[in-house]
Write an enzyme that holds these catalytic residues in place. Structure first.
Site, PDB file in Angstrom:
ATOM      1  N   GLU A 134      -6.707   8.201  17.667  1.00 26.52           N
ATOM      2  CA  GLU A 134      -7.567   8.961  18.575  1.00 26.52           C
ATOM      3  C   GLU A 134      -8.196  10.111  17.806  1.00 26.52           C
ATOM      4  O   GLU A 134      -7.733  10.454  16.705  1.00 26.52           O
ATOM      5  CB  GLU A 134      -6.739   9.509  19.743  1.00 26.52           C
ATOM      6  CG  GLU A 134      -6.120   8.401  20.574  1.00 26.52           C
ATOM      7  CD  GLU A 134      -5.483   8.889  21.867  1.00 26.52           C
ATOM      8  OE1 GLU A 134      -5.551  10.110  22.154  1.00 26.52           O
ATOM      9  OE2 GLU A 134      -4.937   8.036  22.584  1.00 26.52           O
ATOM     10  N   ALA A 137      -5.455  12.320  17.086  1.00 27.67           N
ATOM     11  CA  ALA A 137      -4.169  11.702  16.757  1.00 27.67           C
ATOM     12  C   ALA A 137      -4.388  10.504  15.852  1.00 27.67           C
ATOM     13  O   ALA A 137      -4.547   9.383  16.322  1.00 27.67           O
ATOM     14  CB  ALA A 137      -3.432  11.280  18.031  1.00 27.67           C
ATOM     15  N   SER A 139      -2.844  10.290  12.010  1.00 29.07           N
ATOM     16  CA  SER A 139      -1.525  10.116  11.394  1.00 29.07           C
ATOM     17  C   SER A 139      -0.417  10.402  12.403  1.00 29.07           C
ATOM     18  O   SER A 139       0.629   9.765  12.400  1.00 29.07           O
ATOM     19  CB  SER A 139      -1.387  11.069  10.192  1.00 29.07           C
ATOM     20  OG  SER A 139      -2.299  10.716   9.182  1.00 29.07           O
ATOM     21  N   ILE A 164     -11.720   2.564  15.161  1.00 32.98           N
ATOM     22  CA  ILE A 164     -11.197   1.242  15.519  1.00 32.98           C
ATOM     23  C   ILE A 164     -12.008   0.133  14.842  1.00 32.98           C
ATOM     24  O   ILE A 164     -13.201  -0.062  15.115  1.00 32.98           O
ATOM     25  CB  ILE A 164     -11.197   1.049  17.052  1.00 32.98           C
ATOM     26  CG1 ILE A 164     -10.449   2.210  17.736  1.00 32.98           C
ATOM     27  CG2 ILE A 164     -10.586  -0.304  17.409  1.00 32.98           C
ATOM     28  CD1 ILE A 164      -9.027   2.451  17.260  1.00 32.98           C
ATOM     29  N   THR A 165     -11.327  -0.592  13.971  1.00 30.21           N
ATOM     30  CA  THR A 165     -11.928  -1.752  13.306  1.00 30.21           C
ATOM     31  C   THR A 165     -12.241  -2.824  14.339  1.00 30.21           C
ATOM     32  O   THR A 165     -11.431  -3.078  15.226  1.00 30.21           O
ATOM     33  CB  THR A 165     -10.927  -2.320  12.271  1.00 30.21           C
ATOM     34  OG1 THR A 165     -10.637  -1.309  11.323  1.00 30.21           O
ATOM     35  CG2 THR A 165     -11.500  -3.544  11.555  1.00 30.21           C
ATOM     36  N   ARG A 275     -21.686  -8.395 -23.216  1.00 30.68           N
ATOM     37  CA  ARG A 275     -22.531  -7.228 -23.482  1.00 30.68           C
ATOM     38  C   ARG A 275     -22.258  -6.674 -24.887  1.00 30.68           C
ATOM     39  O   ARG A 275     -21.100  -6.459 -25.257  1.00 30.68           O
ATOM     40  CB  ARG A 275     -22.224  -6.169 -22.409  1.00 30.68           C
ATOM     41  CG  ARG A 275     -22.785  -4.817 -22.672  1.00 30.68           C
ATOM     42  CD  ARG A 275     -24.222  -4.706 -22.244  1.00 30.68           C
ATOM     43  NE  ARG A 275     -24.712  -3.358 -22.507  1.00 30.68           N
ATOM     44  CZ  ARG A 275     -25.972  -3.003 -22.441  1.00 30.68           C
ATOM     45  NH1 ARG A 275     -26.896  -3.893 -22.108  1.00 30.68           N
ATOM     46  NH2 ARG A 275     -26.326  -1.770 -22.689  1.00 30.68           N
ATOM     47  N   GLN A 344     -17.237   2.283 -15.095  1.00 27.44           N
ATOM     48  CA  GLN A 344     -17.442   2.904 -16.412  1.00 27.44           C
ATOM     49  C   GLN A 344     -17.675   1.846 -17.498  1.00 27.44           C
ATOM     50  O   GLN A 344     -18.502   2.033 -18.383  1.00 27.44           O
ATOM     51  CB  GLN A 344     -16.211   3.771 -16.740  1.00 27.44           C
ATOM     52  CG  GLN A 344     -16.408   4.729 -17.880  1.00 27.44           C
ATOM     53  CD  GLN A 344     -17.377   5.866 -17.531  1.00 27.44           C
ATOM     54  OE1 GLN A 344     -17.672   6.104 -16.371  1.00 27.44           O
ATOM     55  NE2 GLN A 344     -17.893   6.526 -18.548  1.00 27.44           N
ATOM     56  N   GLU A 371      -4.787   2.225   8.061  1.00 26.93           N
ATOM     57  CA  GLU A 371      -3.440   1.742   8.391  1.00 26.93           C
ATOM     58  C   GLU A 371      -2.343   2.646   7.807  1.00 26.93           C
ATOM     59  O   GLU A 371      -1.315   2.182   7.330  1.00 26.93           O
ATOM     60  CB  GLU A 371      -3.278   0.275   8.002  1.00 26.93           C
ATOM     61  CG  GLU A 371      -4.182  -0.591   8.869  1.00 26.93           C
ATOM     62  CD  GLU A 371      -3.864  -2.053   8.833  1.00 26.93           C
ATOM     63  OE1 GLU A 371      -2.677  -2.415   8.842  1.00 26.93           O
ATOM     64  OE2 GLU A 371      -4.824  -2.846   8.808  1.00 26.93           O
ATOM     65  N   GLU A 375      -0.571   9.409   2.001  1.00 28.18           N
ATOM     66  CA  GLU A 375       0.370  10.513   2.226  1.00 28.18           C
ATOM     67  C   GLU A 375       1.423  10.118   3.276  1.00 28.18           C
ATOM     68  O   GLU A 375       2.603  10.486   3.150  1.00 28.18           O
ATOM     69  CB  GLU A 375      -0.401  11.765   2.690  1.00 28.18           C
ATOM     70  CG  GLU A 375      -1.325  12.370   1.642  1.00 28.18           C
ATOM     71  CD  GLU A 375      -2.636  11.589   1.393  1.00 28.18           C
ATOM     72  OE1 GLU A 375      -2.924  10.629   2.140  1.00 28.18           O
ATOM     73  OE2 GLU A 375      -3.356  11.937   0.436  1.00 28.18           O
TER      74      GLU A 375
END
Ligand code: CAA
Length: 385
Positions: A134, A137, A139, A164-165, A275, A344, A371, A375
């Protein structure tokens, strides 16, 4: 990059991996840049994956799928996510969300609920979504405000969800809502809500850095009435159902991260062999080959961790949630680090849309966020020690 010995897979898993790899190379990879550029949900590829039985990897055999815990179905599913993510993270996400939006039903649903909701996801006819986060809300799941009030044989849902996926695409949403404000974690319940319920609306769609072919949006519920039979488990079990779902579904994010890293490595490695600079191909410069080697080490290590965690989920090994979190942290961080380095290796070509590398880099970032941010995974892991 296949020379490093890898986790031992069954003949069936190898056959599924090869089938998904072929579909990815022939049908998904050619569409990936366009899906990203147009921010277009891949309806055509969803149809294809449905026809090929690939969504069935997320659904148990009894409900029209091919997922079996004895055969380590979670591993097979995530091998498919990994393969598709090598080319197109948005398409891989259609498979990940087929798991995320059905796990709560698999975990807590009645036989009748499973029969009603799962088979059509297995064929790709229906798509699902997981409505937990939400605005205030993310984590902190227990801080949610959306509420569900019992009224006779219905619940009335009021509130909002964000990030929301599959917003606007899903045929049904798993909605978590507060049924008892005083009970905190134990006052959250889980429901299945059909997308056509009056009072429900998708209020906005995000403009994102990556995974642009997958709509992410906000939902609002204005006294949405749903039958009491749509409650999953018992009242108050929603927080636990959400945690048990994420313990499993986070492996999909790990597989997505691993696939992105491997896809970026494969592309950069082929590029560096062709390359030339200063009269030599790039792989003859240790500054370049060292980056490729580091990327390969991380992919090999991440794959072992992911595959082990996936089988741990099916076996319900003690502490499997912490293993899922470890795989998610490792593979997502590796995806981010690797894609930056592979940009790079390509130099200017890595920075422009004619090459897939900048897309890989943008797509990698979300794996460190959704998901459960990295942390939060570390919180889960540390608490398990
Ligand atoms: N399995 C079962 N039960 C669990 C559990 C688990 N994995 N984790 C916690 N619980 C239980 C605890 O045992 C405890 O039970 P009791 O009250 O009986 O003791 C209760 O749940 C509360 O647990 P905590 O005190 O640990 O809860 P917390 O408030 O500290 O939160 C948290 C823990 C790990 C931080 C959790 O809130 C969390 O995982 N947050 C991240 C949420 C997340 O991943 N959000 C992403 C949403 S999906 C998405 O990204 C959208 C999309 O569409 C892709």
């Amino acid at each position: 990059m296949t020379s490093i010995p890898q986790y031992s897979l069954t003949d069936e898993q190898l056959a599924i991996r090869d089938m998904v790899r072929q579909i990815t190379e022939e049908r998904i990879a050619p569409r990936a840049a366009e899906i990203d550029a147009k921010g277009e949900y891949p309806h055509d590829l969803r149809k294809l994956l449905g026809e090929q039985g690939i969504y069935g990897l997320a659904i148990p055999e009894e409900y029209g799928g091919t997922h079996t815990e004895e055969g380590c179905g979670t591993l097979t599913l995530n091998i498919a996510v990994e393969e598709i993510s090598k080319a197109c993270s948005s398409t891989a996400l259609t498979l990940m969300v087929a798991e995320l939006g059905t796990l709560p039903i698999r975990i807590a649903g009645t036989e009748e609920q499973k029969q009603k909701w799962l088979p059509k996801v297995a064929t790709g006819e229906w798509s699902s979504a997981f409505g937990l986060s939400e605005p205030e809300a993310g984590s902190d799941v227990a801080g949610m405000l959306t509420r569900a009030v019992k009224d006779g044989d219905e619940y009335v849902i009021t509130g909002s969800k964000s990030w929301i996926t599959n917003a606007g695409i899903a045929d049904y949403y798993i909605i978590f809502a507060v049924t008892d404000k005083e009970a905190k974690h134990k006052g959250i319940s889980a429901f299945v809500m059909e997308a056509d319920r009056p009072g429900f609306a998708v209020t906005s769609l995000e403009h994102k850095m990556g995974i642009k072919g997958s709509p992410t949006g906000s939902l609002s519920f204005d006294e949405v009435r749903i039958p009491a039979e749509n409650l999953l488990g018992n009242e108050g079990e929603g927080f636990k159902i959400a945690m048990q779902t994420l313990d499993r579904s986070r492996l999909g994010v790990a597989a997505q991260g691993l696939g992105i890293a491997q896809g970026a490595l494969d592309y950069a490695s082929a590029y560096a062999k062709e390359r030339k600079a200063f009269g030599k191909v790039l792989t003859e410069f240790q500054a370049v080959s060292g980056k490729l080697a580091d990327a390969a080490i991380g992919c090999a290590a991440g794959r072992e961790l992911l595959y082990k965690a996936a089988c741990g989920v099916d076996r319900q090994d003690p502490g499997f949630g912490a293993m899922s979190s470890m795989a998610k942290v490792f593979c997502a961080d590796h995806a981010m680090k690797t894609t930056v380095e592979m940009v790079q290796v390509l130099g200017g070509s890595g920075y422009v849309v004619e090459y897939p590398m900048e897309r890989f880099m943008r797509d990698a970032k979300i794996t460190q966020i959704y998901e459960g941010a990295q942390e939060i995974q570390r919180v889960v892991i540390a608490r398990s020690l």
